[in-house]
Write an enzyme that holds these catalytic residues in place. Structure first.
Site, short mmCIF file in Angstrom:
data_model
loop_
_atom_site.label_atom_id
_atom_site.label_comp_id
_atom_site.label_asym_id
_atom_site.label_seq_id
_atom_site.Cartn_x
_atom_site.Cartn_y
_atom_site.Cartn_z
N TYR A 98 0.84 -1.19 0.00
CA TYR A 98 0.00 0.00 0.00
C TYR A 98 0.87 1.25 0.00
O TYR A 98 1.83 1.36 0.77
CB TYR A 98 -0.93 -0.01 1.22
CG TYR A 98 -1.62 1.30 1.47
CD1 TYR A 98 -2.37 1.93 0.47
CD2 TYR A 98 -1.52 1.93 2.71
CE1 TYR A 98 -2.99 3.14 0.70
CE2 TYR A 98 -2.15 3.14 2.95
CZ TYR A 98 -2.88 3.74 1.94
OH TYR A 98 -3.49 4.95 2.17
N ASP A 170 -0.40 -7.18 7.97
CA ASP A 170 -1.53 -6.30 7.69
C ASP A 170 -2.66 -7.17 7.16
O ASP A 170 -2.58 -7.70 6.05
CB ASP A 170 -1.12 -5.24 6.66
CG ASP A 170 -2.20 -4.20 6.42
OD1 ASP A 170 -3.40 -4.54 6.56
OD2 ASP A 170 -1.87 -3.05 6.08
#
Length: 387
Positions: A98, A170
């Site tokens: 990300y 994550d």
């Protein structure tokens, strides 16, 4: 209890004085002490808030963890965890990552002496060779954002333990309903709870879950010291969203599979990335470590010229920068979520100007497919005229 029951029952019976089924919002920032040297367990709301504590207990139970910590955003959660490390420490990180996480690592934390190596964590040999004497942790996104690559969490955690490293995962895309990294050997789980856990595009939040008492106490200290904690109203909103997580994830997944299957057939599309498809390279690993595939689908169109008309012609799916809500959203990573990653790195990883990312919502699948197909049809027509 099954996870579905744990989530629905979060907060029920906690307010013993009134018996409120829906745990209330406690706005107070200060709490009276019974007498000198005594506490109700709540002193100052940054350290602990009753509404936030119920949320933190709920996410810790959902992830099979020992400590839960609610933060002001997903990035605040990551930054809090990075407080475990000191100048000169090195972390190995998922190559496809990300953009906001990359920005924090490279443009902020690197100034404080932390270093990061970006490695395709599907390649255990490459991961092993990236370990240095100063390496302290492996930071894993799986599925990755936006190319939906799958990392074997158990294998990475085993390698990390051999080298005395922490494994940080994550889990935003999968949620504990589909995947529980702590049960696979990870030490810390992170969520941008803004996404699937909140589920309604109306709350900004991040969550941390830890395994083990010592690590939990370290994060508790950092959480209080840094102070990027979640407010009581947002804690309440997040709790409300989590109660319907199981139902929503089932619909997200079934819709995503239908959309991904249809996209594969469309002449405007060259590649589709969704781990629920049997030809996805991470399909078998995902089956092994998860009970589902989530609702994220990425795909490439034939030409960058198609992107603008495709986005313009969408009617149900919104062109917006987020994911995980009940409404379907489409993101263009090159100019949105991954804009802060240098062009040469984006292109090396595969985040090209033909890549689009869908967060498939819970609308009727036929309506979503019809909307995507008409927009893709329009993009082909406009793309030909441009060329």
């Amino acid at each position: 209890m099954h996870l579905e029951t744990k989530l629905v029952q979060a907060g029920v019976g906690k307010d013993e004085k009134t018996g409120a089924v829906n745990f209330p919002v406690y706005y107070s920032t200060a709490y009276r002490h019974p007498t000198l040297g005594e506490s109700t367990g709540f002193d100052y709301t940054r350290t602990a808030n009753p509404t936030r504590v119920v949320l933190e207990e709920a996410i810790a139970a959902a992830e099979s963890g020992d400590g839960g910590f609610a933060c002001a955003s997903g990035m605040a959660a990551i930054h809090t965890v990075m407080g475990l490390f000191s100048q000169g420490d090195h972390l190995i990180v998922s190559l496809d990552l990300y953009g906001g996480t990359y920005r924090l690592f490279e443009l902020v934390l690197s100034r404080y002496g932390l270093t990061f190596s970006y490695v395709d964590l599907r390649d255990l040999a490459a991961l092993e060779s990236a370990v240095k004497p100063e390496t302290k942790a492996i930071f894993v996104e799986t599925p990755t954002n936006p190319l939906i690559q799958i990392t074997d969490i158990g294998e990475v955690a085993q390698l990390a333990k051999r080298h005395g490293l922490l494994t940080i995962v994550d889990n935003t895309f999968m949620t504990p309903y589909c995947q529980r990294p702590l049960e696979l050997g990870a030490d810390i789980v992170l969520h941008s709870a803004t996404k699937y856990l909140g589920g309604h595009n109306d709350v900004l939040a991040g969550l941390i879950v830890t395994k083990g008492q010592e690590l939990s106490e370290k994060i508790r200290f950092l959480h209080n010291s840094i102070g990027a904690v979640l407010g009581p109203q947002d804690s309440w909103l997040l709790l409300r969203g989590m109660k319907t997580l199981a139902l929503r994830m089932e619909r997200h997944q079934s819709n995503a599979f239908a959309v991904a299957s249809k996209l594969k057939e469309h002449p405007a599309v060259t590649e589709v990335f969704y781990p629920g498809l049997e030809d996805h390279p991470g399909h078998e690993v995902q089956l092994k470590q998860s009970k589902g595939f989530s609702g994220m689908v990425s795909f490439r169109v034939r030409s960058a010229d198609q992107v603008k008309p495709f986005l313009k012609h969408l009617q149900i799916v919104s062109f917006a920068e987020s994911l995980g809500g009940v409404e379907s959203l489409c993101t263009y990573p090159a100019t949105q979520t991954h804009a802060d990653i240098p062009l040469e790195i984006r292109e090396y990883v595969g985040v090209c100007d033909r890549l689009l990312r869908l967060s498939v919502g819970i609308e009727h699948p036929d309506d979503l497919i019809a909307d995507l197909c008409q927009a893709l049809d329009a993009s082909l027509t406009v793309g030909r005229s441009v060329r």
